[in-house]
Design a protein around this motif. Sequence first.
Motif, PDB file in Angstrom:
ATOM      1  N   TYR A  10       1.902  13.096 -23.481  1.00  0.00           N
ATOM      2  CA  TYR A  10       2.123  11.661 -23.624  1.00  0.00           C
ATOM      3  C   TYR A  10       3.367  11.310 -22.817  1.00  0.00           C
ATOM      4  O   TYR A  10       4.424  11.917 -22.992  1.00  0.00           O
ATOM      5  N   VAL A  35      -1.500  11.088 -20.946  1.00  0.00           N
ATOM      6  CA  VAL A  35      -1.749   9.801 -21.590  1.00  0.00           C
ATOM      7  C   VAL A  35      -0.518   8.924 -21.380  1.00  0.00           C
ATOM      8  O   VAL A  35       0.567   9.229 -21.883  1.00  0.00           O
ATOM      9  N   ILE A  37       1.496   6.086 -22.378  1.00  0.00           N
ATOM     10  CA  ILE A  37       1.575   5.334 -23.635  1.00  0.00           C
ATOM     11  C   ILE A  37       1.717   3.836 -23.412  1.00  0.00           C
ATOM     12  O   ILE A  37       1.515   3.056 -24.340  1.00  0.00           O
ATOM     13  N   GLY A  43      -2.461   6.199 -27.933  1.00  0.00           N
ATOM     14  CA  GLY A  43      -1.494   7.224 -27.537  1.00  0.00           C
ATOM     15  C   GLY A  43      -0.091   6.866 -27.988  1.00  0.00           C
ATOM     16  O   GLY A  43       0.651   7.710 -28.497  1.00  0.00           O
ATOM     17  N   VAL A  47       2.349   8.927 -30.636  1.00  0.00           N
ATOM     18  CA  VAL A  47       3.734   9.317 -30.336  1.00  0.00           C
ATOM     19  C   VAL A  47       4.677   8.797 -31.412  1.00  0.00           C
ATOM     20  O   VAL A  47       5.550   9.531 -31.894  1.00  0.00           O
ATOM     21  N   VAL A  57       9.194  10.111 -25.356  1.00  0.00           N
ATOM     22  CA  VAL A  57       8.390  10.829 -24.376  1.00  0.00           C
ATOM     23  C   VAL A  57       9.307  11.688 -23.522  1.00  0.00           C
ATOM     24  O   VAL A  57      10.475  11.359 -23.359  1.00  0.00           O
TER      25      VAL A  57
END
Length: 83
Positions: A10, A35, A37, A43, A47, A57
């Motif tokens: 992510y 992915v 976000i 996604g 997270v 991230v």
Amino acid sequence: MPTTPEITLYWRPGCGFCAALQHGLDAAGVEYRGVNIWEDPDGAAFVRSANDGNELVPTVQVGDEVLSNPSARQVVALVRPDA
């Protein structure tokens, strides 16, 4: 022969830590699904659920394990424990 767990990375645009991790995983030959976000609300929700409500991230899911801001070495160690 054991199967390699699915890896999901992510990330978001402009994140230097994300770019460094992607580069490290690519250099190690580790396949992953990325992915973004900012483009994937599910996604982003994942997270946040993994990081106390924060959109931290890179967040990486390896099978059932979730790593927040890991190094490529940490991800590779989960995928290839004998490496």
